[in-house]
Scaffold this motif. Structure first.
Motif, PDB file in Angstrom:
ATOM      1  N   ALA A  28    -128.619 -65.788 -48.699  1.00  0.00           N
ATOM      2  CA  ALA A  28    -128.015 -67.070 -48.329  1.00  0.00           C
ATOM      3  C   ALA A  28    -126.596 -66.848 -47.832  1.00  0.00           C
ATOM      4  O   ALA A  28    -125.939 -65.855 -48.185  1.00  0.00           O
ATOM      5  CB  ALA A  28    -128.010 -68.020 -49.516  1.00  0.00           C
ATOM      6  N   ASP A  29    -126.123 -67.779 -47.024  1.00  0.00           N
ATOM      7  CA  ASP A  29    -124.765 -67.732 -46.483  1.00  0.00           C
ATOM      8  C   ASP A  29    -124.086 -69.061 -46.790  1.00  0.00           C
ATOM      9  O   ASP A  29    -124.551 -70.116 -46.367  1.00  0.00           O
ATOM     10  CB  ASP A  29    -124.823 -67.490 -44.971  1.00  0.00           C
ATOM     11  N   ASP A  30    -122.980 -69.008 -47.519  1.00  0.00           N
ATOM     12  CA  ASP A  30    -122.257 -70.230 -47.884  1.00  0.00           C
ATOM     13  C   ASP A  30    -121.363 -70.750 -46.759  1.00  0.00           C
ATOM     14  O   ASP A  30    -120.810 -71.847 -46.878  1.00  0.00           O
ATOM     15  CB  ASP A  30    -121.398 -69.985 -49.127  1.00  0.00           C
ATOM     16  N   LEU A  31    -121.204 -69.972 -45.692  1.00  0.00           N
ATOM     17  CA  LEU A  31    -120.302 -70.360 -44.608  1.00  0.00           C
ATOM     18  C   LEU A  31    -121.088 -70.550 -43.311  1.00  0.00           C
ATOM     19  O   LEU A  31    -120.875 -69.856 -42.321  1.00  0.00           O
ATOM     20  CB  LEU A  31    -119.207 -69.305 -44.412  1.00  0.00           C
ATOM     21  N   THR A  32    -121.981 -71.514 -43.306  1.00  0.00           N
ATOM     22  CA  THR A  32    -122.778 -71.782 -42.115  1.00  0.00           C
ATOM     23  C   THR A  32    -122.228 -72.934 -41.288  1.00  0.00           C
ATOM     24  O   THR A  32    -122.656 -73.136 -40.153  1.00  0.00           O
ATOM     25  CB  THR A  32    -124.231 -72.113 -42.495  1.00  0.00           C
ATOM     26  N   ASP A  33    -121.280 -73.693 -41.845  1.00  0.00           N
ATOM     27  CA  ASP A  33    -120.697 -74.815 -41.112  1.00  0.00           C
ATOM     28  C   ASP A  33    -119.270 -75.037 -41.602  1.00  0.00           C
ATOM     29  O   ASP A  33    -118.856 -74.486 -42.632  1.00  0.00           O
ATOM     30  CB  ASP A  33    -121.545 -76.083 -41.275  1.00  0.00           C
ATOM     31  N   PRO A  34    -118.476 -75.819 -40.868  1.00  0.00           N
ATOM     32  CA  PRO A  34    -117.087 -76.044 -41.284  1.00  0.00           C
ATOM     33  C   PRO A  34    -116.957 -76.652 -42.680  1.00  0.00           C
ATOM     34  O   PRO A  34    -115.991 -76.352 -43.392  1.00  0.00           O
ATOM     35  CB  PRO A  34    -116.553 -76.996 -40.210  1.00  0.00           C
ATOM     36  N   ALA A  35    -117.911 -77.470 -43.081  1.00  0.00           N
ATOM     37  CA  ALA A  35    -117.848 -78.061 -44.425  1.00  0.00           C
ATOM     38  C   ALA A  35    -117.905 -76.986 -45.500  1.00  0.00           C
ATOM     39  O   ALA A  35    -117.229 -77.076 -46.528  1.00  0.00           O
ATOM     40  CB  ALA A  35    -118.967 -79.074 -44.605  1.00  0.00           C
ATOM     41  N   GLY A  36    -118.730 -75.958 -45.268  1.00  0.00           N
ATOM     42  CA  GLY A  36    -118.815 -74.870 -46.241  1.00  0.00           C
ATOM     43  C   GLY A  36    -117.512 -74.118 -46.360  1.00  0.00           C
ATOM     44  O   GLY A  36    -117.073 -73.781 -47.462  1.00  0.00           O
ATOM     45  N   LEU A  37    -116.855 -73.852 -45.227  1.00  0.00           N
ATOM     46  CA  LEU A  37    -115.566 -73.170 -45.267  1.00  0.00           C
ATOM     47  C   LEU A  37    -114.503 -74.049 -45.902  1.00  0.00           C
ATOM     48  O   LEU A  37    -113.676 -73.580 -46.685  1.00  0.00           O
ATOM     49  CB  LEU A  37    -115.143 -72.760 -43.855  1.00  0.00           C
TER      50      LEU A  37
END
Length: 209
Positions: free
Chosen positions: A38-47
């Motif tokens: 899984a990747d927690d940084l797939t969109d600006p909201a995640g970052l």
């Protein structure tokens, strides 16, 4: 590429703080609990969520809001950091999450140094009682961005003694990097050790059957 949002700089209290920040970024690529990654940084909201959750490591996080440019810059920086983590743990194998698609080390170094250069720094002399003077660098007034702040932390970690404790966890299904806390530690957490021991037991049982 510049990173959106307000100016953010890394707190320079300890190398441990730098290590924690950089490890946390690397671990935004993780096991998803179902056999995949899984990747927690797939969109600006995640970052945005990731930055706001780290007020002790980054300044001015409360109002931070990532945009697509920030996301791209941090993901590119993360790829460079993970490639350099893979180099740091040699001759052991890197995390299996991206072992087959790591950046070449020269490209990773160039990317990291370019990100760090976006923040001009100034030296500060610190001289505590009964201690040798220490020179630290902090972001110059009015300069910097998130990517540069993370890059400074990565350089401090990779160039310091804590790098020697960096390990890749090779328990079944784990893709994490971790800092070894004691000489006998092999896994990032006890649950990984348990899975590894069970896997070894089954392997020995199959070999003797």
């Amino acid at each position: 590429m510049d990173v959106g949002g307000p100016i953010i700089s890394v707190m320079q209290d300890t190398i441990t703080s730098d290590a924690r920040l950089v490890l946390d970024l690397a671990l935004t690529i993780r096991h998803d609990g179902h056999g995949g990654v899984a990747d927690d940084l797939t969109d600006p909201a995640g970052l945005t969520a990731w930055v706001r959750a780290r007020p002790d490591a980054l300044r001015d996080t409360a109002g931070y809001a990532a945009d697509e440019a920030a996301l791209t810059a941090v993901r590119d920086l993360r790829a460079a950091i993970r490639a350099l983590f893979a180099r740091a743990v040699r001759p052991a194998a890197p995390s299996p999450a991206d072992a087959a698609r790591l950046l070449p080390v020269p490209e990773a170094l160039e990317r990291l140094n370019a990100a760090a250069a976006r923040t001009p720094t100034v030296p500060e002399l610190h001289w505590a009682e009964d201690a040798e003077p220490v020179v630290r660098h902090r972001a110059a007034q009015g300069g910097g961005d998130l990517g540069a702040a993370i890059a400074h932390a990565a350089i401090a970690f990779l160039g310091g003694p804590e790098r020697q404790r960096l390990r890749s966890c090779h328990a079944p299904r784990c893709v994490r990097y971790f800092l070894k806390e004691h000489p006998r530690q092999e896994w990032c957490k006890p649950s990984c050790g348990n899975r590894a021991r069970v896997a070894r037991h089954h392997e020995r049982h199959r070999a003797s059957a």
